[in-house]
Design a protein around this motif. Structure first.
Motif, short mmCIF file in Angstrom:
data_model
loop_
_atom_site.label_atom_id
_atom_site.label_comp_id
_atom_site.label_asym_id
_atom_site.label_seq_id
_atom_site.Cartn_x
_atom_site.Cartn_y
_atom_site.Cartn_z
N PHE A 225 1.46 -1.20 -0.08
CA PHE A 225 0.61 -0.03 -0.22
C PHE A 225 1.06 1.39 0.16
O PHE A 225 1.64 0.95 0.67
N PHE A 226 0.11 2.02 -0.97
CA PHE A 226 1.44 3.37 -0.95
C PHE A 226 0.43 4.97 -1.18
O PHE A 226 -0.37 4.20 -1.58
N VAL A 227 1.06 6.22 -1.28
CA VAL A 227 0.27 6.91 -1.65
C VAL A 227 1.73 7.75 -2.63
O VAL A 227 2.20 7.79 -2.24
N SER A 228 0.63 8.75 -3.52
CA SER A 228 1.76 10.06 -3.98
C SER A 228 1.17 11.50 -3.99
O SER A 228 0.51 11.03 -3.81
N GLY A 229 2.25 11.91 -4.31
CA GLY A 229 1.38 13.41 -4.50
C GLY A 229 1.41 14.19 -3.73
O GLY A 229 1.31 13.90 -2.12
N ASN A 230 -0.06 14.33 -4.04
CA ASN A 230 -0.73 15.36 -2.61
C ASN A 230 -1.01 14.21 -1.11
O ASN A 230 -1.42 14.69 -0.29
#
Length: 400
Positions: A225-230
């Motif tokens: 699980f990951f997130v990018s940017g804003n």
């Protein structure tokens, strides 16, 4: 198709002029419009659809069905209407950041450790990739995340290119394509070459940053699980808010929160153990009081008690305590808990009666379920009759 050219090749389009070619209702009763050109991205390739407006009419879903792009709308429109399409740009750009972040992260995993990505999901809050590997370590995760963020810092171009099947030999594709025509490649030069129909920014720098959150086992794969940017900024803000709250509650700085939390949990376990011991002592005392107060005479006797809001565990402990302190005794403990009955039937060792059979004779009267063995049985059901009436029914079965 004109629609493909518009929404794929101009990633940064926000407003566009178009015309309604078709209006219809699908099998679930939803109204949709088909346009002569569109910049709305339909759900596909792990990426959700765009939303926005056609003039003042809300577009809440977009799907490609049987070769046409269906724009599901919330208001009236007419065939032939010329309209301005407006994308929800915050949503579109978020999807662009997450999708490009996935390309970068997947390439970093594969190039560095040979871990192939077998699926991608772009969720509302977080994204995930499934890696074709059975375990993942903190060291590998940290290493890959660092490589991915270095690619972002280098601000490499992200190119979208339409090619023929013959031209594919010029590119080192990361995975086999599922189509042989209308082939679109998304390229980060000297790093990643992928067949992809999704939306991406023009450079890796616009992804801003990538953060791996956690991972879990999924059959023979690992889901990361990951997130990018804003989204990463939002995650940092939320986590900082939580950490700030914990720092205040535990009176400990951030770097000591784990230790402080562990200390609180140990204290809680100790207190829970103490509470359980005190409850057991009280129940033993209550059992003695019930025996003394009932004035059970020699010979076989029955102890019947009705309670309010006693949990099943307490009824069971109370029954066992009474069994230890007396003899030749049949015990029936009934508690009325809001809309549910809790019932325990037990006997001392020197009696010959089947408690499992006894309780199953009355449970149908309260739509109940339960069971046990010859000596102790328990169950529960609905309070569809008064507790006293249920107890009298038990008495009849005991005496019969």
């Amino acid at each position: 198709m004109a629609t493909e050219k518009l929404y794929y090749q101009d990633q940064y389009i926000r407003n566009f002029t178009t015309k309604v070619q078709k209006l219809d209702i699908d099998e679930s009763g939803r109204t949709y419009a088909v346009l002569n050109e569109t910049a709305f991205y339909p759900t596909g390739g792990g990426q959700p659809h765009d939303t926005g407006k056609l003039n003042d009419v809300t577009v809440y879903d977009v799907e490609e069905v049987e070769g046409e792009i269906r724009h599901y709308i919330e208001g009236p429109m007419e065939i032939g209407t010329e309209c301005v399409g407006q994308l929800d740009w915050e949503r579109r750009f978020d999807h662009m950041q997450q999708h490009a972040g996935q390309h970068i992260l997947s390439a970093a995993f594969e190039d560095t450790y040979g871990y192939k990505t077998v699926s991608f999901h772009l969720g509302k809050e977080t994204c995930s990739i499934d890696l074709e590997v059975e375990e993942l370590t903190d060291g590998v995760s940290f290493d890959v995340e660092k490589i991915a963020n270095n690619i972002i810092l280098e601000n490499r171009p992200i190119e979208a290119k339409w090619v023929t099947e013959h031209e594919l030999a010029n590119y080192s594709l990361r995975k086999k394509l599922s189509v042989s025509d209308n082939i679109r490649l998304v390229i980060i030069p000297d790093f990643d070459y992928n067949g992809c129909g999704g939306t991406h920014p023009n450079s890796t720098g616009q992804v801003n940053a990538i953060k791996i959150l956690h991972w879990e086992k999924q059959k023979k794969n690992i889901r990361v699980f990951f997130v990018s940017g804003n989204r990463m900024i939002k995650q940092l803000h939320e986590k900082q808010h939580v950490i700030g709250g914990l720092t205040s509650l535990l009176s400990a700085p951030q770097e000591q929160l784990v230790r402080a939390t562990g200390k609180v949990l140990q204290q809680t376990k100790h207190l829970e153990k103490t509470v359980d011991e005190l409850k057991l002592a009280l129940i033993k005392y209550e059992a003695k009081e019930l025996i003394d107060g009932t004035g059970l005479a020699p010979g076989r006797k029955t102890m019947k008690v009705i309670f309010k809001n006693r949990p099943m565990k307490e009824l069971q402990l109370l029954a066992k305590s009474i069994m230890k302190e007396t003899s030749s005794t049949l015990i029936v403990l009934l508690s009325e808990n809001e809309s549910k009955f809790q019932l325990v039937c037990a006997r001392t060792d020197d009696l010959d009666m089947n408690m499992n059979q006894l309780i199953k004779q009355v449970l149908p009267m309260i739509n109940g379920k339960g069971g046990g063995n010859n000596q102790v049985a328990q169950g529960g059901g609905d309070t569809i009759l008064p507790a006293e009436q249920l107890m009298k029914a038990l008495e009849r079965f005991i005496e019969s």
